[in-house]
Design a protein around this motif. Structure first.
Motif, PDB file in Angstrom:
ATOM      1  N   ALA A 186      18.858  15.527 -26.727  1.00  0.00           N
ATOM      2  CA  ALA A 186      19.949  15.459 -25.754  1.00  0.00           C
ATOM      3  C   ALA A 186      19.883  14.124 -25.033  1.00  0.00           C
ATOM      4  CB  ALA A 186      19.833  16.615 -24.758  1.00  0.00           C
ATOM      5  N   HIS A 187      21.019  13.431 -24.999  1.00  0.00           N
ATOM      6  CA  HIS A 187      21.122  12.137 -24.339  1.00  0.00           C
ATOM      7  C   HIS A 187      21.888  12.279 -23.016  1.00  0.00           C
ATOM      8  CE1 HIS A 187      19.569  10.077 -27.894  1.00  0.00           C
ATOM      9  NE2 HIS A 187      20.379  10.838 -28.626  1.00  0.00           N
ATOM     10  N   ASP A 227      28.929  22.155 -25.765  1.00  0.00           N
ATOM     11  CA  ASP A 227      30.081  21.257 -25.898  1.00  0.00           C
ATOM     12  C   ASP A 227      30.303  20.505 -24.584  1.00  0.00           C
ATOM     13  OD1 ASP A 227      32.481  19.969 -26.364  1.00  0.00           O
ATOM     14  OD2 ASP A 227      33.685  21.798 -26.440  1.00  0.00           O
ATOM     15  N   LYS A 228      30.091  19.185 -24.593  1.00  0.00           N
ATOM     16  CA  LYS A 228      30.208  18.409 -23.358  1.00  0.00           C
ATOM     17  C   LYS A 228      31.659  18.315 -22.873  1.00  0.00           C
ATOM     18  CE  LYS A 228      28.416  14.606 -24.935  1.00  0.00           C
ATOM     19  NZ  LYS A 228      27.906  13.213 -24.982  1.00  0.00           N
ATOM     20  N   SER A 241      16.678  10.572 -22.197  1.00  0.00           N
ATOM     21  CA  SER A 241      16.910  11.515 -23.292  1.00  0.00           C
ATOM     22  C   SER A 241      15.758  12.501 -23.352  1.00  0.00           C
ATOM     23  CB  SER A 241      17.053  10.785 -24.625  1.00  0.00           C
ATOM     24  OG  SER A 241      15.859  10.100 -24.950  1.00  0.00           O
ATOM     25  N   ILE A 265      22.210  21.331 -22.725  1.00  0.00           N
ATOM     26  CA  ILE A 265      21.638  22.186 -23.753  1.00  0.00           C
ATOM     27  C   ILE A 265      21.236  23.514 -23.131  1.00  0.00           C
ATOM     28  CG2 ILE A 265      19.298  21.279 -23.423  1.00  0.00           C
ATOM     29  CD1 ILE A 265      18.921  21.548 -26.489  1.00  0.00           C
ATOM     30  N   THR A 315      16.424  19.532 -31.089  1.00  0.00           N
ATOM     31  CA  THR A 315      17.658  18.895 -30.641  1.00  0.00           C
ATOM     32  C   THR A 315      17.341  17.772 -29.682  1.00  0.00           C
ATOM     33  OG1 THR A 315      18.775  21.043 -30.794  1.00  0.00           O
ATOM     34  CG2 THR A 315      19.912  19.297 -29.574  1.00  0.00           C
ATOM     35  N   LEU A 343      22.957  22.160 -28.374  1.00  0.00           N
ATOM     36  CA  LEU A 343      23.762  21.446 -27.393  1.00  0.00           C
ATOM     37  C   LEU A 343      24.989  22.264 -27.017  1.00  0.00           C
ATOM     38  CD1 LEU A 343      23.728  17.790 -28.800  1.00  0.00           C
ATOM     39  CD2 LEU A 343      22.502  18.630 -26.790  1.00  0.00           C
ATOM     40  N   ASP A 392      24.688  14.898 -21.956  1.00  0.00           N
ATOM     41  CA  ASP A 392      24.590  16.124 -22.760  1.00  0.00           C
ATOM     42  C   ASP A 392      24.059  17.279 -21.917  1.00  0.00           C
ATOM     43  OD1 ASP A 392      25.511  14.998 -25.133  1.00  0.00           O
ATOM     44  OD2 ASP A 392      23.496  14.432 -25.805  1.00  0.00           O
TER      45      ASP A 392
END
Length: 322
Positions: free
Chosen positions: A104-105, A153-154, A92, A110, A102, A151, A108
């Protein structure tokens, strides 16, 4: 970014430096001078970073495995305002940029930029960063600056196709100039769709970028399953969730047909097997079967037409070399 049609390949490893000098040397040589980042360990341990950089005209792809580090992009480091799409493969990252904080994992993505100060705190993990020339992407997407630090949209359908291209670029030691231009064009189209292209720009990107990416994926599926004698137009279409008609159109737009491409791949596989010194004692029929041919007469006929030599002649030539 590369000039003209150049492809620049760089490998960066913190292990290039002796342990006693590693953190300071990596910080200065790779961090400040190449990556334009102040890079320090988060836990007072040795920095452990392995990175592959592929720099093409208008586009750069960096794939890295990293230990816990903090990267600071200071005002003194700013030398461009290009957007960067960062994909987290594992671990992450906590990003701070453009007034946003933010986390992010894995899975994800960004949007960041080289044009603003910011920080990124990484756990142990893997990252893919893609820097895109602002001058090339801005005419296609005019409103992405407001999304910097947020982020992506995955679920965006262009993301997996874009990542497929990063794998192709990263795995290639050499790409000829014509192919480099095509790869950059297609990746720019997909990046535009990821960043929210609208109207005519989105239509152009879909027609050019998504179709090329779908065709690339289809070709990789065929190559991965080339030894399967039941491989067919229908099975490939079904496994990719698209229609047979659409598969036909994709190959026709590429100047070939599904059958022609599959045959060429099977013949190339058969040639590879026949030329392998470790396989010289195996029968030609067995190798042809491994390449997906279940009719030895058809194999012999098409092989000779493609290589102007019979399978036996190719094998004899290999034996003479040995």
């Amino acid at each position: 970014m590369a000039d003209g049609d150049d492809l620049i390949l760089l490998s960066l490893s913190s292990r290039s430096f002796a342990p006693k000098d590693r953190n300071e040397a990596f910080h200065e040589t790779f961090g400040r001078q190449i990556l334009k980042l102040e890079i320090d360990p988060l836990d007072d341990q040795l920095i452990d970073v392995e990175m592959q950089l592929r720099i093409l005209p208008g586009l750069a792809v960096a794939k890295a495995s990293i230990s816990p580090i903090i990267c600071r992009h200071t005002s003194m480091m700013i030398d461009n305002d290009d957007p960067v799409i960062a994909f987290v493969e594992s671990g992450s990252v906590r990003f701070k940029q453009n007034g946003h904080e933010t986390i992010a994992h894995a899975g994800d993505a960004i949007l960041t930029t080289g044009g603003l100060v910011g920080t990124a705190e990484h756990t142990t993990g893997r990252m893919i960063n893609c820097r895109i020339s602002r001058s090339l992407i801005a005419p296609m997407v005019s409103n992405f600056d407001a999304e910097i630090g947020k982020l992506i949209d995955k679920g965006n359908p262009a993301i997996p196709f874009f990542l497929n291209y990063t794998n192709v670029v990263n795995a290639s030691e050499t790409i000829d100039a014509r192919l480099r231009r095509a790869v950059v064009t297609h990746m720019l189209d997909l990046a535009a769709l990821i960043l929210g292209a609208r109207g005519d720009a989105a239509e152009v990107a879909k027609n050019r970028g998504l179709r090329a990416a779908r065709l690339l994926k289809l070709k990789k599926c065929i190559q991965a399953d080339i030894g399967n004698p039941d491989l067919s137009l229908t099975s490939i279409a079904d496994s990719n969730g698209i229609s047979v008609t659409y598969v036909r159109k994709l190959f026709e737009a590429d100047g070939t047909t599904f059958s022609e491409f599959m045959l060429a791949q099977r013949l190339a596989k058969a040639y590879e097997l026949l030329a392998a010194p470790a396989r010289l004692n195996e029968t030609i029929a067995a190798l042809a079967n491994e390449a997906g041919f279940n009719d030895i007469s058809y194999f012999n006929r098409t092989f000779r037409r493609a290589y102007n030599a019979t399978p036996s002649e190719i094998r004899q030539a290999i034996r003479r070399k040995d």
